[in-house]
Scaffold this motif. Structure first.
Motif, short mmCIF file in Angstrom:
data_model
loop_
_atom_site.label_atom_id
_atom_site.label_comp_id
_atom_site.label_asym_id
_atom_site.label_seq_id
_atom_site.Cartn_x
_atom_site.Cartn_y
_atom_site.Cartn_z
N ASN A 2 0.84 -1.20 0.00
CA ASN A 2 0.00 0.00 0.00
C ASN A 2 0.87 1.25 0.00
O ASN A 2 1.93 1.28 0.64
N PRO A 3 0.43 2.30 -0.70
CA PRO A 3 1.22 3.54 -0.72
C PRO A 3 1.22 4.21 0.65
O PRO A 3 0.33 4.00 1.47
N ILE A 4 2.25 5.03 0.88
CA ILE A 4 2.35 5.81 2.12
C ILE A 4 1.38 6.98 2.02
O ILE A 4 1.45 7.78 1.08
N ARG A 5 0.49 7.09 2.98
CA ARG A 5 -0.58 8.09 2.96
C ARG A 5 -0.11 9.34 3.70
O ARG A 5 0.24 9.29 4.87
N VAL A 6 -0.11 10.48 2.98
CA VAL A 6 0.49 11.71 3.51
C VAL A 6 -0.53 12.85 3.52
O VAL A 6 -1.32 12.99 2.58
N ILE A 7 -0.47 13.68 4.56
CA ILE A 7 -1.18 14.96 4.59
C ILE A 7 -0.13 16.07 4.50
O ILE A 7 0.85 16.07 5.26
N VAL A 8 -0.32 16.99 3.57
CA VAL A 8 0.60 18.11 3.35
C VAL A 8 -0.01 19.37 3.96
O VAL A 8 -1.13 19.75 3.62
N ILE A 22 5.21 16.85 -6.04
CA ILE A 22 6.50 16.19 -5.85
C ILE A 22 6.30 14.81 -5.23
O ILE A 22 6.85 13.81 -5.71
N LEU A 23 5.53 14.73 -4.18
CA LEU A 23 5.33 13.46 -3.49
C LEU A 23 4.60 12.45 -4.37
O LEU A 23 4.95 11.27 -4.41
N GLU A 24 3.60 12.92 -5.10
CA GLU A 24 2.80 11.99 -5.91
C GLU A 24 3.51 11.59 -7.20
O GLU A 24 3.03 10.71 -7.92
N SER A 25 4.68 12.20 -7.46
CA SER A 25 5.47 11.74 -8.61
C SER A 25 6.13 10.39 -8.31
O SER A 25 6.62 9.73 -9.21
N ASP A 26 6.10 10.00 -7.05
CA ASP A 26 6.61 8.69 -6.63
C ASP A 26 5.42 7.80 -6.33
O ASP A 26 4.59 8.13 -5.48
N ASN A 27 5.33 6.65 -7.00
CA ASN A 27 4.15 5.80 -6.86
C ASN A 27 4.06 5.11 -5.51
O ASN A 27 3.07 4.44 -5.21
N ARG A 28 5.06 5.30 -4.66
CA ARG A 28 5.00 4.74 -3.31
C ARG A 28 4.28 5.65 -2.33
O ARG A 28 4.05 5.28 -1.18
N ILE A 29 3.94 6.87 -2.80
CA ILE A 29 3.36 7.88 -1.91
C ILE A 29 2.02 8.37 -2.47
O ILE A 29 1.88 8.60 -3.67
N GLN A 30 1.05 8.55 -1.58
CA GLN A 30 -0.25 9.10 -1.95
C GLN A 30 -0.59 10.24 -1.00
O GLN A 30 -0.63 10.05 0.22
N VAL A 31 -0.81 11.43 -1.53
CA VAL A 31 -1.25 12.56 -0.71
C VAL A 31 -2.77 12.47 -0.57
O VAL A 31 -3.50 12.61 -1.54
N ILE A 32 -3.23 12.20 0.63
CA ILE A 32 -4.67 11.97 0.86
C ILE A 32 -5.41 13.25 1.22
O ILE A 32 -6.64 13.30 1.16
N ALA A 33 -4.66 14.32 1.60
CA ALA A 33 -5.31 15.59 1.94
C ALA A 33 -4.24 16.67 2.08
O ALA A 33 -3.05 16.37 2.26
N THR A 34 -4.70 17.91 2.02
CA THR A 34 -3.85 19.06 2.35
C THR A 34 -4.57 19.91 3.38
O THR A 34 -5.79 19.79 3.56
N ALA A 35 -3.81 20.77 4.06
CA ALA A 35 -4.41 21.66 5.07
C ALA A 35 -3.67 22.99 5.05
O ALA A 35 -2.47 23.05 4.79
N ARG A 36 -4.41 24.06 5.37
CA ARG A 36 -3.87 25.42 5.31
C ARG A 36 -3.25 25.88 6.62
O ARG A 36 -2.49 26.83 6.65
N ASN A 37 -3.60 25.24 7.72
CA ASN A 37 -3.08 25.64 9.03
C ASN A 37 -3.19 24.47 10.01
O ASN A 37 -3.71 23.41 9.67
N GLY A 38 -2.72 24.70 11.21
CA GLY A 38 -2.68 23.63 12.19
C GLY A 38 -4.04 23.11 12.59
O GLY A 38 -4.22 21.89 12.78
N GLU A 39 -5.00 24.00 12.74
CA GLU A 39 -6.34 23.58 13.15
C GLU A 39 -6.95 22.63 12.12
O GLU A 39 -7.51 21.58 12.46
N GLU A 40 -6.81 23.00 10.85
CA GLU A 40 -7.33 22.15 9.77
C GLU A 40 -6.57 20.83 9.71
O GLU A 40 -7.16 19.76 9.47
N CYS A 41 -5.28 20.90 9.95
CA CYS A 41 -4.45 19.69 9.96
C CYS A 41 -4.94 18.70 11.01
O CYS A 41 -5.11 17.50 10.73
#
Length: 350
Positions: A2-8, A22-41
């Motif tokens: 399974n790919p490594i699931r990342v939040i940016v 950049i991260l999703e250019s590697d098939n071992r990594i999947q960005v599952i979400a992004t966040a604009r600040n700590g609260e959203e993170c």
């Protein structure tokens, strides 16, 4: 696999997009979400349970330091900080590492780095390494290592330490466990870019009984002092008459890392009339392994210590060192400071 699931997490939409691409250019990594600040993170971490979070240090509402603290207190997971190279940014980044972040990435040209693609490989490799980090530690079993073969040949000793991912916390553990009467000089190669090793040295100096400083070219090595190689420079020990001095070298010299642990240990092997101790701590890769083999070949009485798997954030460097079959002691990080003190006392006290 399974790919490594990342939040940016970054307050800049441009940076979120670039890091995601950049991260999703590697098939071992999947960005599952992004966040604009700590609260959203924090909301997305709680909902999505990622494998790794990349976290900007400077953000509005809730900055990276506060966000990291909450993550580590409520749901510990590997976090890689993104930081700008400023004195304030470096200090905050080292605080984050001390508080539980696995590693950090330096933005090449400030908060919004249009040239972020220049460090594409570094971003991918650090996220991959972070996904393998061991955050939950088991308590080590206290046992006294066998010291019967530790015999001093010389009046003075010298210690070199190599570390990479997870190194700042490991170094803190080692140096703060040294007692007030510890005398032996220590030279440290920690994989870290320019602009951060001074902050690391200053932080460790406040916490330790020994004097910790960023090394300077040409300075004489003194007792009761730990010298950290400046980021972007190799550090070498060289003899100058009756004393030993530090030489800093800007050229890569063909080594993968700068500072190189191998290079530092190899220089120790050339120094005469000192008992030699080399310590390999947590880190990705194998830096240090060739150095300790060379050290043992040149001086079979030298002693090699490697951090155990149970306490290593990333077990790569210690594991590679142990595979050389020249390591004398494999120790939990909480044992290493006291152990090197015990060894140096047995070798002759200095």
């Amino acid at each position: 696999m399974n790919p490594i699931r990342v939040i940016v997490v970054d307050d800049s939409a441009f940076m979120r997009k670039m890091v995601t691409d950049i991260l999703e250019s590697d098939n071992r990594i999947q960005v599952i979400a992004t966040a604009r600040n700590g609260e959203e993170c924090l909301l997305k971490v709680k909902k999505l349970h990622p494998d790794v979070v990349t976290l900007d240090v400077e953000m509005p509402k809730m900055d990276g330091i506060s966000t990291l603290a909450t993550i580590m207190n409520t749901n510990p997971l590997p976090v890689v900080m993104l930081s700008s190279v400023t004195s304030e940014g470096a200090a905050k980044t080292l605080q984050a590492i001390s508080n539980g972040a696995v590693d950090f990435i330096t933005k090449p040209s400030g908060s919004i780095s249009l040239d972020i693609n220049t460090i594409k490989d570094e971003i991918i490799q650090k996220v991959l390494a972070a996904s393998q980090a061991q955050l939950t530690k088991t308590e080590h079993v206290k046992q006294e290592p066998n010291l019967q073969h530790v015999t001093g040949l010389h009046k003075k000793s010298m210690i070199v330490i190599g570390s990479s991912t997870g190194g700042p916390r490991a170094l803190q553990s080692v140096l703060t466990n040294l007692p007030e009467d510890f005398i032996t000089p220590i030279l440290i190669a920690q994989h870290m870019p320019k602009g951060f090793t001074k902050s690391l040295a200053d932080r460790l100096n406040l916490l330790s009984n020994v004097h910790v400083k960023e090394a300077m070219h040409g300075e004489i090595i003194k007792d009761k002092t730990a010298y950290i190689a400046p980021g972007g420079y190799h550090m070498k020990i060289r003899n100058v008459g009756i004393a030993n001095a530090i030489e800093l070298i800007d050229d890569s010299l063909g080594y993968l890392h700068k500072p190189s642990v191998d290079f530092l240990i190899e220089s120790l092997a050339q120094i005469n009339k000192v008992n030699k101790i080399a310590v390999i701590l947590t880190g990705m890769g194998s830096d240090g392994s060739e150095g300790i083999k060379y050290l043992k070949e040149q001086d079979p009485s030298s002693l090699i210590v490697a951090e155990s798997e149970e306490s290593s954030i990333v077990y790569g460097m210690p594991k590679s060192a142990i595979k050389t079959n020249v390591v004398n002691y494999i120790l939990h990080i909480q044992q290493i400071g006291q152990m090197v003190h015990t060894i140096t006392k047995r070798l002759g006290g200095r």
